[in-house]
Design an enzyme around this catalytic site. Structure first.
Site, PDB file in Angstrom:
ATOM      1  N   ARG A   1       0.812  -1.218   0.000  1.00  0.00           N
ATOM      2  CA  ARG A   1       0.000   0.000   0.000  1.00  0.00           C
ATOM      3  C   ARG A   1       0.846   1.271   0.000  1.00  0.00           C
ATOM      4  O   ARG A   1       1.726   1.450   0.840  1.00  0.00           O
ATOM      5  CB  ARG A   1      -0.908  -0.014   1.229  1.00  0.00           C
ATOM      6  CG  ARG A   1      -1.913   1.113   1.275  1.00  0.00           C
ATOM      7  CD  ARG A   1      -3.129   0.816   0.422  1.00  0.00           C
ATOM      8  NE  ARG A   1      -3.879  -0.303   0.982  1.00  0.00           N
ATOM      9  CZ  ARG A   1      -4.985  -0.795   0.427  1.00  0.00           C
ATOM     10  NH1 ARG A   1      -5.441  -0.270  -0.688  1.00  0.00           N
ATOM     11  NH2 ARG A   1      -5.619  -1.803   0.981  1.00  0.00           N
TER      12      ARG A   1
ATOM     13  N   HIS B   1       3.835 -10.963   1.966  1.00  0.00           N
ATOM     14  CA  HIS B   1       4.348 -10.113   3.040  1.00  0.00           C
ATOM     15  C   HIS B   1       5.519 -10.764   3.783  1.00  0.00           C
ATOM     16  O   HIS B   1       6.139 -10.142   4.642  1.00  0.00           O
ATOM     17  CB  HIS B   1       3.199  -9.799   4.018  1.00  0.00           C
ATOM     18  CG  HIS B   1       3.494  -8.701   4.980  1.00  0.00           C
ATOM     19  ND1 HIS B   1       3.634  -8.902   6.337  1.00  0.00           N
ATOM     20  CD2 HIS B   1       3.678  -7.361   4.789  1.00  0.00           C
ATOM     21  CE1 HIS B   1       3.877  -7.754   6.935  1.00  0.00           C
ATOM     22  NE2 HIS B   1       3.921  -6.803   6.028  1.00  0.00           N
TER      23      HIS B   1
END
Length: 691
Positions: A412, A442
């Site tokens: 993001r 991640h």
């Protein structure tokens, strides 16, 4: 046994986050923190709140428009009810922010840092500002009047505008002046150079606000103010349809352009009483009164970070944290290669106290080692500056090594940076893959494969944070290096699984989300529960950024009821309420907000002598356990395990920056009767004294 629908020991995620950001704001109020650092905490608070509205409020806004009725599984509030409570809580934060900003500006004035307004300028400064306006600002302006020929413009996300209610005869109309992005955020004012040099500046928006009457000289101005729109940025990049022949990089660029035009979720406005202005903006932005936040203080405080360049040495010494250089020392002797050390013993680095350059040395050693034939790693956030890591990976590929980078393009607000890095890596010959649809990658893992004596050696690095040189000097994170074959085989399997979109691969030692991490964590919690039920000492010690996953919360509450002693260091969101009699009374939670961002994720089950210890990329949030690819790696080295456990206990003793979460969901300062102890300062002394 606790039912999952029991709300008595849980709280809403968004309201818990707002309490975390209030703890950030409290650092700006703490007079024991150097003044310029307090200013930065104010700017961080604002930046955090911006992202919260763009993502979390944006997501709730979308959910509130759906016909289906949905409830949060911790507070059992609908999206609309959550928004109502968020807006009310945020208005209180704005009032607190304005009071703190006023105190900081007064303190800055005493420290010879003056933010001036037009009516406080002397004649020399007035002429300087006037000349600057005429030559540097006025030619760039594109003022608008909203009427039948000029429709209401698209107000860009988080940009400042002057809004004025213009009176012509008996009617009102709206005038808009976009503040050009090419202008600096502030203008430094001239002054005599004296020993204690004054920094005098004026914000560009204050200059423009002063000249608004001249810009709209054909009209009578009733009211004028600054406004700033925050837009929903929660665009789902996976759900966008691919066009025929469109590759993933093109698709990502197109998705980012769409984000810029999503619906407004907040309007910030300088203190203004014009009902026409407010009503007009509400109508054309399609927002409610609760979404308007008034503040007489600067709306955009990012200019604070520019002031550092103007501080002289004396000011830096008094207004900043004492400077330090992360230690280049580690357990590897100066005359020994890391590979040779790792063959016999694991290595742990602790950022920011130890330098990220030590990891770069590990990669550099692999680049120039002729026996290394493959480098594989994940990249989530790497920053926007020139990255040494990218250069090293590119060099390795150009030297003929097999370099595979699993790049997450959907990190993001780092999407554009990652697109650029991906293209650079591809151009140098690296294999770049982008994960899989619906799941962000991640995990933080790097694998180096090397031929040695007719066998393959595996050197694996697993971390709790990103491979980002800048944040490694600001965030506390752990980085483990090991040559253990069992971890190396898991790492090989991981990269093969990611290359074939296989989320369900088996790992013998590492715990992986989204398929097995949560279940394994629940099993580890339940093992301690069984120990307690059998009358044995049972302990769980955890550190993470956030706890929101309902199943993990329930497992912890059940363990507490069985008598397991649970201590958690959770910097941000905590949806579990500790200390509730008969339910969570054996759970304690503290939060630490200090000079460095506490970012590492560490999970310890059992006593220090026999604990199972994991470091991980994952917080205990549903997004991490179910919607991301994450890894948790066990620590096998006895010395490293004890070091990690004992450092967690030191964090737990922090009485200066530590805040205790009470059963009502609020945070309290620890008792003044306890010895004063700052854990981060303690770690600085520990690691830097080893120089």
């Amino acid at each position: 046994m606790i039912k999952k629908i029991n709300p008595t020991y849980t709280q809403n995620r968004e309201l818990s986050w707002l309490k975390f950001n209030e703890r950030v704001l409290d650092e700006a109020m703490d007079e024991t923190v150097p003044l310029y650092e307090r200013l930065k905490f104010l700017a961080i608070f604002d930046s955090n709140l911006d992202e919260f509205f763009m993502i979390r409020v944006g997501s709730l806004y979308d959910l509130s428009l759906e016909n289906t009725l949905k409830f949060d599984n911790k507070s059992f509030l609908t999206p609309s009810q959550q928004l109502e409570k968020i807006f009310a809580a945020t208005k209180k934060l704005y009032k607190k922010r304005d009071i703190i900003t006023a105190k900081l500006e007064a303190a800055c004035y005493k420290a010879n840092i003056h933010r001036k307004t037009i009516n406080k300028l002397n004649k020399t400064e007035q002429k300087f500002v006037s000349d600057y306006y005429k030559t540097q600002i006025l030619p760039l302006l594109s003022p608008l009047i909203i009427n039948i020929r000029h429709p209401f413009p698209h107000l860009k996300n988080k940009l400042l505008y002057i809004a004025a209610s213009l009176k012509e005869k008996k009617s009102f109309m709206l005038g808009i002046i976009p503040i050009p992005q090419t202008l600096p955020k502030l203008l430094y004012l001239p002054g005599r150079k004296i020993k204690n040099k004054k920094i005098k500046y004026i914000l560009i928006e204050d200059i423009l606000l002063h000249y608004t009457e001249k810009i709209f000289s054909a009209y009578s101005i009733d009211k004028k103010t600054l406004i700033c729109v925050t837009r929903n940025a929660d665009i789902s990049l996976d759900d966008e349809d691919f066009e025929l022949g469109e590759d993933y990089l093109q698709h990502m660029r197109k998705s980012l352009r769409k984000r810029a035009r999503l619906a407004p979720v907040r309007l910030e406005i300088a203190d203004d009483s014009s009902s026409f202005l407010t009503t007009f903006l509400m109508t054309h932005l399609n927002i409610k009164k609760e979404q308007i936040f008034k503040t007489p203080k600067p709306i955009n405080t990012s200019y604070i970070f520019n002031l550092n360049d103007r501080l002289n040495d004396e000011q830096k010494e008094s207004l900043l944290y004492p400077t330090f250089q992360p230690s280049l020392n580690c357990d590897v002797p100066d005359n020994m290669k890391m590979f040779n050390y790792l063959r016999n013993k694991d290595l742990l680095l602790h950022y920011p106290y130890q330098s990220f350059d030590l990891f770069l040395n590990f990669i550099k050693e692999a680049v120039y080692d002729e026996s290394v034939f493959a480098i594989k790693m994940t990249i989530y956030r790497i920053g926007e500056r020139k990255a040494k890591l990218i250069q090293l990976l590119s060099m390795a590929a150009e030297m003929g090594k097999d370099v595979t980078v699993l790049m997450e393009l959907r990190a993001r607000f780092d999407e554009a940076n990652n697109i650029n890095w991906a293209e650079m890596l591809q151009d140098s010959g690296c294999k770049v893959i982008y994960g899989m649809e619906g799941y962000k990658i991640h995990a933080k893992i790097c694998l180096i494969m090397r031929r040695h004596n007719n066998k393959i050696e595996y050197f694996t690095q697993i971390g709790t944070g990103n491979y980002n040189e800048q944040t490694a000097s600001l965030y506390t994170d752990l980085s483990l290096f090991t040559s253990a074959d069992n971890i190396g085989f898991d790492a090989v399997q991981f990269f093969q699984n990611m290359g074939t979109d296989n989320l369900h691969g088996n790992y013998n030692y590492m715990l992986a989300a989204p398929t097995r991490l949560k279940n394994n964590l629940i099993n580890l919690i339940n093992n301690e529960k069984q120990q307690a039920l059998a009358g044995h000492p049972a302990h769980i010690l955890l550190k993470m950024n956030a706890l929101t996953d309902r199943e993990l919360i329930d497992a912890l509450a059940n363990a507490s009821q069985a008598g397991v002693n649970i201590k958690m260091i959770i910097r941000g969101i905590c949806c579990l309420k500790p200390g509730i009699k008969g339910i969570t009374e054996n759970i304690q939670v503290i939060s630490i907000v200090g000079r460095f961002l506490e970012h590492s994720r560490i999970f310890c089950f059992g006593n220090v002598e026999n604990a199972k210890v994991y470091i991980s990329s994952a917080d205990w949030m549903t997004r991490n356990t179910e919607h991301r690819v994450e890894l948790a790696c066990p620590i096998f080295d006895k010395d490293i395990k004890e070091n990690i456990y004992n450092e967690l206990l030191l964090l737990w003793q922090d009485t200066i920056k530590g805040r205790l979460l009470s059963p009502d969901g609020n945070y309290e300062k620890l008792s003044a009767k306890l010895p004063a102890f700052n854990s981060q300062e303690s770690f600085l002394k520990k690691y830097l004294s080893a120089e």
